[in-house]
Scaffold this motif. Structure first.
Motif, PDB file in Angstrom:
ATOM      1  N   THR A 243       0.813  -1.221   0.000  1.00  0.00           N
ATOM      2  CA  THR A 243       0.000   0.000   0.000  1.00  0.00           C
ATOM      3  C   THR A 243       0.843   1.266   0.000  1.00  0.00           C
ATOM      4  OG1 THR A 243      -0.161  -0.110   2.423  1.00  0.00           O
ATOM      5  CG2 THR A 243      -1.933  -1.140   1.141  1.00  0.00           C
ATOM      6  N   ASP A 244       2.095   1.163   0.440  1.00  0.00           N
ATOM      7  CA  ASP A 244       2.998   2.312   0.410  1.00  0.00           C
ATOM      8  C   ASP A 244       3.712   2.303  -0.940  1.00  0.00           C
ATOM      9  OD1 ASP A 244       4.788   4.334   0.736  1.00  0.00           O
ATOM     10  OD2 ASP A 244       5.925   3.397   2.374  1.00  0.00           O
ATOM     11  N   PHE A 245       3.103   2.965  -1.925  1.00  0.00           N
ATOM     12  CA  PHE A 245       3.637   2.907  -3.281  1.00  0.00           C
ATOM     13  C   PHE A 245       4.965   3.651  -3.416  1.00  0.00           C
ATOM     14  CE2 PHE A 245      -1.029   2.569  -4.827  1.00  0.00           C
ATOM     15  CZ  PHE A 245      -1.078   1.249  -4.388  1.00  0.00           C
ATOM     16  N   GLY A 266       0.587   8.036  -9.134  1.00  0.00           N
ATOM     17  CA  GLY A 266       1.468   7.709  -8.024  1.00  0.00           C
ATOM     18  C   GLY A 266       1.444   6.238  -7.664  1.00  0.00           C
ATOM     19  N   ASP A 267       1.114   5.386  -8.635  1.00  0.00           N
ATOM     20  CA  ASP A 267       1.092   3.943  -8.432  1.00  0.00           C
ATOM     21  C   ASP A 267       2.519   3.397  -8.314  1.00  0.00           C
ATOM     22  OD1 ASP A 267      -1.629   3.797  -8.419  1.00  0.00           O
ATOM     23  OD2 ASP A 267      -1.809   2.473 -10.150  1.00  0.00           O
ATOM     24  N   ILE A 306      14.082   7.058 -28.166  1.00  0.00           N
ATOM     25  CA  ILE A 306      14.102   6.602 -26.772  1.00  0.00           C
ATOM     26  C   ILE A 306      13.782   7.796 -25.876  1.00  0.00           C
ATOM     27  CG2 ILE A 306      15.503   5.652 -24.900  1.00  0.00           C
ATOM     28  CD1 ILE A 306      17.189   4.245 -27.057  1.00  0.00           C
ATOM     29  N   THR A 307      12.662   7.713 -25.142  1.00  0.00           N
ATOM     30  CA  THR A 307      12.217   8.817 -24.296  1.00  0.00           C
ATOM     31  C   THR A 307      11.850   8.290 -22.914  1.00  0.00           C
ATOM     32  OG1 THR A 307      11.235   9.855 -26.251  1.00  0.00           O
ATOM     33  CG2 THR A 307      10.613  10.755 -24.114  1.00  0.00           C
ATOM     34  N   VAL A 308      12.464   8.809 -21.879  1.00  0.00           N
ATOM     35  CA  VAL A 308      12.130   8.419 -20.511  1.00  0.00           C
ATOM     36  C   VAL A 308      10.947   9.251 -20.023  1.00  0.00           C
ATOM     37  CG1 VAL A 308      12.947   8.217 -18.136  1.00  0.00           C
ATOM     38  CG2 VAL A 308      14.532   7.816 -20.037  1.00  0.00           C
ATOM     39  N   ILE A 309       9.885   8.569 -19.589  1.00  0.00           N
ATOM     40  CA  ILE A 309       8.710   9.238 -19.043  1.00  0.00           C
ATOM     41  C   ILE A 309       8.604   8.883 -17.564  1.00  0.00           C
ATOM     42  CG2 ILE A 309       6.235   9.612 -19.257  1.00  0.00           C
ATOM     43  CD1 ILE A 309       7.833  10.343 -21.767  1.00  0.00           C
ATOM     44  N   ASP A 310       8.630   9.916 -16.703  1.00  0.00           N
ATOM     45  CA  ASP A 310       8.499   9.701 -15.269  1.00  0.00           C
ATOM     46  C   ASP A 310       7.596  10.786 -14.690  1.00  0.00           C
ATOM     47  OD1 ASP A 310      10.093  11.979 -15.128  1.00  0.00           O
ATOM     48  OD2 ASP A 310      11.929  10.846 -14.719  1.00  0.00           O
ATOM     49  N   GLU A 311       7.587  10.912 -13.365  1.00  0.00           N
ATOM     50  CA  GLU A 311       6.663  11.867 -12.742  1.00  0.00           C
ATOM     51  C   GLU A 311       6.947  13.303 -13.166  1.00  0.00           C
ATOM     52  OE1 GLU A 311       7.006  11.793  -8.532  1.00  0.00           O
ATOM     53  OE2 GLU A 311       9.155  12.248  -8.524  1.00  0.00           O
ATOM     54  N   SER A 312       8.156  13.589 -13.613  1.00  0.00           N
ATOM     55  CA  SER A 312       8.510  14.959 -13.977  1.00  0.00           C
ATOM     56  C   SER A 312       7.872  15.407 -15.288  1.00  0.00           C
ATOM     57  CB  SER A 312      10.029  15.109 -14.068  1.00  0.00           C
ATOM     58  OG  SER A 312      10.550  14.406 -15.193  1.00  0.00           O
TER      59      SER A 312
END
Length: 324
Positions: A243-245, A266-267, A306-312
């Motif tokens: 539960t603490d993602f 935020g998974d 090639i593209t990195v997708i993250d929270e930013s």
């Protein structure tokens, strides 16, 4: 090893699709110029399922009638499909190979008949053009993101257990998995790989994540070689009772719509690598094929971005690719 950095996002990514049947064909527009057969190794992959759908619709706009079939991971079936396309006298065949070695005779026969051969993801022996993944660097980009997350969250721990969803059926995917492993080993030396299993579909991803965590309750990270495993893995981690993602990281490749939504929410999934996406690939393959058939000069070996997708950048990426 060079560091992979995110480049500008291009293309359009996965829409949720109904399951593909074993084959389909587009209605031929009145001004159809060319017919193209498409044979895919396994259309249970959601990215590839979207690709053939987009190739059909975009091809119809461009005067190209597209007929696709699903080899369902059977090499002999794919050989038969190519031979059928030859008998149908198509102008070109797009191939995502089950086993490239088994296609040598069939692709040569097609070329001898004047049919253009376009390869996708898997390297062919006989072809006129290919659209490929830089497999190792794609994997390295994924592993780099995972390793940096480990260092940020568990850098002080002696051992951090992680697992890998791979797909050793294809040489190019083996290279992708090797890139992941090399990056994690080089950048996060306290990381210990404790479990691996193959995953192409979301269903396999769910099962793998649940099994990984049951056998290794101290597991902190999972990396996957594709979007199917990542989508399912995200649900499997949650179903396992975590539960603490913030404490768990899952890292994927393909940047499907579902993956991006999970990152935004935020998974457990923290990033994915975009290679342009199924929709963009469908258009690119039709463009390459049309150019070949129109006698234009075409670069024989072309590679996906090639593209990195993250929270930013996930929200901006989602808004651009899926219309917010």
């Amino acid at each position: 090893m060079k560091k992979i950095t995110a480049i500008a996002a291009t293309g359009a990514l996965l829409l949720v699709l109904a399951a593909c049947s074993s084959g389909g064909s587009s209605a031929a527009p009145a001004d159809t110029e060319f017919s193209v057969g498409v044979t895919f190794s396994d259309l249970s992959n959601p990215v590839w399922a979207e690709l053939v759908q987009e190739a059909q619709s975009y091809g119809a706009e461009e005067g190209v009638e597209v007929n696709y079939v699903d080899a369902k991971s059977d090499a002999a079936t794919q050989v038969t499909q190519i031979e059928n396309f030859i008998q149908q006298d198509v102008d070109a065949i797009i191939i995502c190979a089950v086993d490239s070695e088994s296609l040598k005779a069939a692709t040569q026969k097609a070329q001898d008949a004047g049919i253009k051969i376009v390869g996708y993801t898997q390297v062919l022996d006989n072809y006129d053009a290919q659209y490929l993944v830089d497999a190792y660097e794609t994997g390295y980009a994924n592993g780099e993101a995972a390793a940096e997350w480990i260092n940020e969250n568990y850098g002080d721990e002696d051992v951090v257990e992680w697992a890998l969803m791979d797909l050793p059926t294809f040489p190019e995917i083996i290279d992708r998995a090797n890139g992941i492993k090399d990056a994690v080993e080089e950048i996060a030396p306290n990381a210990e790989l404790v479990a691996t299993n193959s995953a192409l579909t979301a269903e396999e991803g769910v099962t793998n994540a649940e099994n990984f965590l049951q056998a290794n309750p101290d597991l902190k990270m999972i990396a996957t070689i594709g979007g199917g495993g990542a989508q399912g893995g995200n649900e499997g981690v949650k179903a396992s009772g975590i539960t603490d993602f913030d404490s768990f990281g899952l890292f994927g490749i393909d940047a499907t719509q579902i993956e991006i939504e999970n990152i935004i929410k935020g998974d457990p999934q923290k990033s994915s690598i975009s290679l342009g996406g199924g929709k963009a690939h469908g258009r690119t393959l039709i463009d390459i094929t049309s150019d070949l058939l129109n006698g234009e000069e075409v670069e024989k070996d072309q590679f996906m971005p090639i593209t990195v997708i993250d929270e930013s950048n996930a929200q901006d990426y989602f808004d651009e690719m899926f219309g917010g």
